[in-house]
Write an enzyme that holds these catalytic residues in place. Structure first.
Site, PDB file in Angstrom:
ATOM      1  N   TYR A   1      -2.899  -9.860  16.243  1.00 23.98           N
ATOM      2  CA  TYR A   1      -2.953  -8.986  15.067  1.00 23.98           C
ATOM      3  C   TYR A   1      -4.267  -8.214  15.051  1.00 23.98           C
ATOM      4  O   TYR A   1      -4.286  -6.992  14.835  1.00 23.98           O
ATOM      5  CB  TYR A   1      -2.800  -9.786  13.776  1.00 23.98           C
ATOM      6  CG  TYR A   1      -2.998  -8.928  12.554  1.00 23.98           C
ATOM      7  CD1 TYR A   1      -2.075  -7.946  12.215  1.00 23.98           C
ATOM      8  CD2 TYR A   1      -4.139  -9.067  11.754  1.00 23.98           C
ATOM      9  CE1 TYR A   1      -2.268  -7.127  11.111  1.00 23.98           C
ATOM     10  CE2 TYR A   1      -4.335  -8.254  10.640  1.00 23.98           C
ATOM     11  CZ  TYR A   1      -3.396  -7.289  10.319  1.00 23.98           C
ATOM     12  OH  TYR A   1      -3.593  -6.475   9.231  1.00 23.98           O
TER      13      TYR A   1
ATOM     14  N   PHE B   1       0.823  -1.209   0.000  1.00 22.51           N
ATOM     15  CA  PHE B   1       0.000   0.000   0.000  1.00 22.51           C
ATOM     16  C   PHE B   1       0.859   1.262   0.000  1.00 22.51           C
ATOM     17  O   PHE B   1       0.531   2.251  -0.654  1.00 22.51           O
ATOM     18  CB  PHE B   1      -0.930   0.044   1.219  1.00 22.51           C
ATOM     19  CG  PHE B   1      -1.867  -1.120   1.349  1.00 22.51           C
ATOM     20  CD1 PHE B   1      -2.296  -1.826   0.240  1.00 22.51           C
ATOM     21  CD2 PHE B   1      -2.338  -1.501   2.603  1.00 22.51           C
ATOM     22  CE1 PHE B   1      -3.175  -2.896   0.365  1.00 22.51           C
ATOM     23  CE2 PHE B   1      -3.217  -2.560   2.743  1.00 22.51           C
ATOM     24  CZ  PHE B   1      -3.636  -3.267   1.631  1.00 22.51           C
TER      25      PHE B   1
END
Length: 252
Positions: free
Chosen positions: A153, A14
């Site tokens: 996470y 990204f």
């Protein structure tokens, strides 16, 4: 100097896609990452192609002293940041919470949560001094729905979600926008990092679906950043059409 966007984790995925998208639209860039060679290569490519200025900074966002000294020590003209994209982040391992490696927990929390905070702490005074700016934090669909073997996470990205909400409140008097972007499955280096180079495991993540690309997410981020000054997208979840949330996908 033209408008400036600061992108962490710009050496791949990204972050790299955002660097290209904003460069294409005339922004000068501050790009950060741990891999100096990739930063230099990206700098040369973008400066040549788009005739913009790029400031590459090599440091690990987990290192608070490095963030403060390297990022905090840039020339004054570069501190007129218009947009901060807190992109640096990762997942490591996919194990039940009782069997996960402690080192993986530390790396995820230190990068995804503390690293975002360290960078933001340096940049926010620059935005406040100009009474404008935009902070874009990269979360995940994992922030919205916890899945098996991903507890830490998911927790790290839920923290990004909460921090974004808190930032938006605290920075409200300074006309600073805060946007949280929560992508679903996207075919980048993400799964290769999570599975520590095991390509067969990484490939299975995207098997049977047309996942998002890094460019899809960068386009969405750019859209959010290019809206009028009085408009802010606070929270945005983006998935491919074959994904409903962090857990449910329809595979061909």
């Amino acid at each position: 100097m033209m408008a400036i966007v600061l992108i962490t984790g710009a050496t791949a995925g990204f972050g790299e896609a955002c660097a290209k998208k904003f460069a294409e639209n005339g922004y000068n860039l501050i790009i950060t990452g741990r891999r100096q060679e990739r930063l230099s290569q990206l700098q040369q490519e973008l400066e040549k192609q788009y005739e913009i200025k790029v400031l590459p900074l090599s440091f690990d966002v987990r290192d608070e002293q490095a963030v403060s000294s390297i990022l905090g020590g840039i020339p004054e003209e570069w501190k007129a940041v218009d947009i901060l994209i807190n992109n640096a982040g990762l997942a490591l391992g996919l194990s039940t919470i009782d069997e996960s490696a402690l080192s993986d927990w530390d790396t995820m929390l230190d990068t995804n949560v503390k690293g975002l905070l360290y960078v933001s702490r340096v940049v926010m005074p620059w935005l406040k001094a100009r009474s404008k700016g935009h902070i874009i934090n990269l979360g995940s669909t994992a922030a919205k729905a916890v899945y098996a073997k991903g507890a830490v996470y998911c927790a790290s990205k839920a923290a990004v979600d909460s921090i974004s909400q808190g930032m938006r409140i605290d920075l409200l008097p300074y006309h600073i926008k805060v946007t949280a972007i929560h992508p679903g499955a996207a075919e980048t280096e993400f799964s290769m990092v999570r599975f520590k180079g095991d390509s067969s495991q990484a490939d299975n993540v995207y098997k049977g679906i047309k996942a998002l690309s890094a460019e899809d997410v960068a386009d969405t981020i750019y859209y959010c950043a290019s809206l009028p000054a009085h408009v802010c997208i606070n929270d945005l979840v983006i998935t491919c059409t074959q994904q409903a949330n962090a857990y449910y996908t329809y595979r061909e």
